[in-house]
Scaffold this active site. Structure first.
Site, PDB file in Angstrom:
ATOM      1  CG  HIS B 267      -1.782   1.110   1.330  1.00 49.79           C
ATOM      2  ND1 HIS B 267      -3.329   1.279   0.821  1.00 49.79           N
ATOM      3  CD2 HIS B 267      -1.669   2.390   1.909  1.00 49.79           C
ATOM      4  CE1 HIS B 267      -3.787   2.269   1.048  1.00 49.79           C
ATOM      5  NE2 HIS B 267      -2.847   3.045   1.558  1.00 49.79           N
ATOM      6  CD  GLU B 268       1.531   3.434   3.822  1.00 55.58           C
ATOM      7  OE1 GLU B 268       1.858   4.610   3.191  1.00 55.58           O
ATOM      8  OE2 GLU B 268       0.594   3.387   4.362  1.00 55.58           O
ATOM      9  CG  HIS B 271       0.059   6.164  -0.789  1.00 58.02           C
ATOM     10  ND1 HIS B 271      -0.900   7.056  -1.465  1.00 58.02           N
ATOM     11  CD2 HIS B 271      -0.458   5.538   0.264  1.00 58.02           C
ATOM     12  CE1 HIS B 271      -2.120   6.812  -0.714  1.00 58.02           C
ATOM     13  NE2 HIS B 271      -1.816   5.799   0.181  1.00 58.02           N
ATOM     14  CD  GLU B 297      -6.173   5.320   0.202  1.00 61.47           C
ATOM     15  OE1 GLU B 297      -5.292   6.393   0.432  1.00 61.47           O
ATOM     16  OE2 GLU B 297      -6.359   4.419   0.786  1.00 61.47           O
TER      17      GLU B 297
END
Lengths: 502, 502
Positions: B267-268, B271, B297
């Protein structure tokens, strides 16, 4: 114009302005710390730009006319207490100093420093001082201009020396180095005439993680507050602080040399414990800062040498080291360890020098800087000057510029006048430590038990808590009853090496 | 007044001013990163002060009249290129927005946020929402004022939603959530009627250092550039950036739950790869920033769910994980692994929710915020409102406030309107990924080989390089040929869960 007549209110305005400037400067210090420890390689370019912006803003804020008016007004107030008066006086001095430089001069100096730093890097790669000599000449010219702008009484070098140690000057340094040069040469010759000591046990394989763990235990044990700081790895060990409750150290680990890590840890912890002992309430004000770089160095040297290279320290820490490194150190006893870590050998590299020959390295740099500023030599003459003095003082032949006059980063940063603080710091350390021994009953026994608590408390009480309340000389007199007296240092060395070299 | 008539020169002035402000803001981000990763505990107080100063300076510099005049003048110039015009227009919008707030309002808001954050911490300790309700009420009142100051067309909530996603509004969100609520409920019921899948293999002991090593290999493998970033440990995983060449991620490791680290890393990294793909030359300008938090997102969700929870990913990474954790995972095959990591269970905590029920968590928060802003409820009603909706949407009984309406930090920061970006981001992700699958031949096979290179290049080309050139809706249309169409998301979920729950 100042209309308010309440001094307390004016002092609050002054304090707020200073704290805001401190916030910017310390933010800058965080970015620099990050740059030396964790910055990913590609981030370097923008980081340089971010640092330049912060330093520009700090400069702008510290040179506003409003602050000048406020400082002038506060200087004329007689209802401030002694600490407040001292803060205002020192800030006004710093302010007036800064105001002497035009923005154009500061920008030009910054550019030349950048250029010089890069040509120093290139010169080291090429192992040739001549690559650096041209930019350095430009920088020396600017530093002479700077000295003229700042003004001085006797020698232009004084103006630069003052930057690192207010009150220091050529007259004092000449006298100090003249006093110590011969005794050190005589002591070195004596030592060289005796059976040499062995320190080969330090040059074995010491695994990185074990070294790290020992280093952490070590600095905690000395009294460095890990809740108000941290240790990380960097290429060159350093201490930095963002306030007295966040003072960070770094170390480096050479898996083939235990000494590198151990005494750099103690040295940096010495610097850091000074910063941790500065008064928190004076954040952003002169009294929240170290007295001088010389006094700073006196603290790191005191811990590194008077504590960390003492027989008492060895008695406590050799058994600890033997637990970390049983194979490597089981055959060494405390006396052998003590002798080994205090081995004296004339050498090429300042940062690796022993407590005696270290000062020849410093003297050579001092003499060289003075000669440059007096126009007695040009930057092109540096290698010859350097190599001749290394031969003259230590009988050391310099094989190339990288191991010679290109070894230190200082000149490429425009730091002329910095080196003497290293020697003076050592001399003050000896004088302070003598006083500490007199004042703290059983200090040696405490250190032998690994307990340096009362020493740290004494330093906190005698030195740390004052910040810049006194300059180096005043502080020394307050702590020891006399100004700098290098016989303490000489006696310390003589006693130490007599015990080691019989 | 502007006298220069050269647009290029004016644009340069604008760019320099913006870069200086960016330097200050990113310096602040470095201090925040340090605060979450390495700050020693005692340093927190002064750090807060340093951050406040930097944010004050950035605000001062971004609201000078000089910048306003420059922006007005540049807005009237027709010889700027499209990107320059867009930069100027967005900056002027941001500038005008900032100028609407008085310094007193900003200070008051900051104070109330600080107070609320601390009472949220206290409320969590006491496990009682009522401790937080009073300060939150004050904050909600201020946010309503903020909405009035900013202005809006239809609903005061729109003004706040715009902060996170320009163009987003209640009408659009109501429509979106209304469309999706029923289908999600139906799908959940269907799933709950089928034999459940097993994910207990994730809850074993997974040693910390092995998890760390796998996480590093994982994010490198996805295409995160380690030379332009780094990963560290923090309490809550986050991504931060100081420029596109220094984008950092953090993760957390739970030794009893492998999933926590693995999908937070992906997830990070999602980003971070977006930030690393923003145009370096637009540093400090709108086109150097992400399009919106929703699009941000969409990137993290695309990687986390469409890549990281796909069968193809499992086929490649399960064998890798089995090398790191042979004992724990040897008995699991790719299909079991895929099913396990995609288990659907209604639950209490948003951040741990599966891809389906996640949106009930978001909807509840959205409906609650809207009701608060419409004065339909007060902060005292929040626990009841919350608990009723959890029962209604997911048949979940909330046992206490800590696991209920006190779980998210957002409101204590004054972030009202943030939550919808989480759902919208997921919906955009599905739409983008469908387009990526169409555009990249053999994408699934590539992911199965552990090669996400062409996907990253596609995202760079289609989305990242544009920065804020287009808002969420415009960008979506440009990339996929239509505005947000949640049927992509619904189809994706239906297809996925049909294969898992037969």
């Amino acid at each position: 114009m100042i209309t308010s007549s309440n001094s307390a209110e004016l002092y609050n305005q002054y304090q707020s302005a200073m704290r805001r400037i401190a916030d910017i400067r310390y933010a800058s210090a965080v970015l620099q710390w990050d740059q030396e420890t964790y910055l990913p390689p590609k981030g370097a370019g923008f980081r340089g730009q971010q640092l330049a912006t912060l330093s520009e803003i700090a400069h702008e804020e510290f040179t506003t006319d409003k602050l000048g008016v406020l400082l002038q007004e506060l200087s004329s107030r007689h209802d401030l207490d002694a600490e407040q008066q001292r803060n205002v006086a020192l800030t006004l001095e710093d302010y007036n100093r800064n105001k002497k430089f035009t923005a154009a001069f500061v920008r030009h100096l910054t550019e030349v420093i950048n250029k010089s730093y890069h040509s120093w890097i290139e010169a080291r790669k090429a192992n040739s001082f001549s690559v650096f000599a041209g930019d350095l000449a430009e920088l020396v010219k600017l530093k002479k201009e700077e000295a003229e702008i700042l003004g001085y009484q006797h020698h232009c070098y004084d103006a630069l020396l003052n930057d690192y140690d207010k009150g220091s000057n050529v007259q004092l340094l000449d006298k100090t180095f003249d006093t110590i040069r011969e005794p050190l040469k005589v002591l070195l010759q004596k030592i060289q005439g005796r059976p040499q000591v062995n320190n080969s046990f330090l040059q074995q394989h010491f695994p990185k993680d074990k070294q790290w763990d020992f280093g952490m235990q070590l600095i905690r044990g000395l009294g460095y507050d890990m809740e108000a700081g941290r240790q990380d790895i960097s290429e060159h060990p350093f201490t930095t602080n963002f306030n007295s409750l966040d003072v960070r150290v770094t170390t480096r680990i050479d898996v083939n040399d235990l000494g590198n890590m151990v005494w750099s840890c103690i040295h940096e912890a010495g610097h850091a414990m000074y910063e941790q002992g500065l008064p928190e309430l004076q954040y952003g004000l002169p009294l929240g800062e170290a007295a001088s770089l010389t006094i700073h160095e006196s603290q790191s040297r005191l811990w590194e040498n008077h504590v960390g290279r003492s027989m008492a320290w060895c008695r406590h820490y050799l058994p600890v080291l033997q637990q970390y490194f049983p194979e490597q150190l089981q055959a060494v006893n405390a006396e052998q360890f003590y002798k080994g870590i205090n081995q004296v050998t004339p050498s090429l590299i300042r940062t690796e020098a022993d407590e005696l020959t270290y000062h020849f390295h410093v003297m050579i740099r001092y003499e060289l800087e003075k000669a440059l500023l007096e126009n007695a030599i040009t930057t092109a003459d540096i290698p010859t000057f350097w190599n001749e003095r290394y031969m003259k003082y230590m009988n050391v032949k310099v094989p190339d510029d990288k191991q010679g006059c290109l070894q230190d980063v200082h000149w490429s940063h425009g730091s002329f006048g910095y080196f003497p603080t290293y020697s003076l710091g050592s001399f003050y350390a000896a004088q302070f430590f003598t006083m500490a021994e007199k004042s703290i009953p059983g200090l040696d026994t405490q250190i032998q038990k690994g307990d340096a608590h009362s020493l740290l408390s004494w330093l906190r009480e005698q030195i740390h808590r004052y910040g810049r309340m006194y300059n180096s000389e005043e502080l020394c007199k307050k702590v020891t009853g006399e100004t700098l007296n290098i016989s303490y240092f000489l006696q310390y060395l003589q006693r130490k090496y007599e015990s080691i070299y019989a």
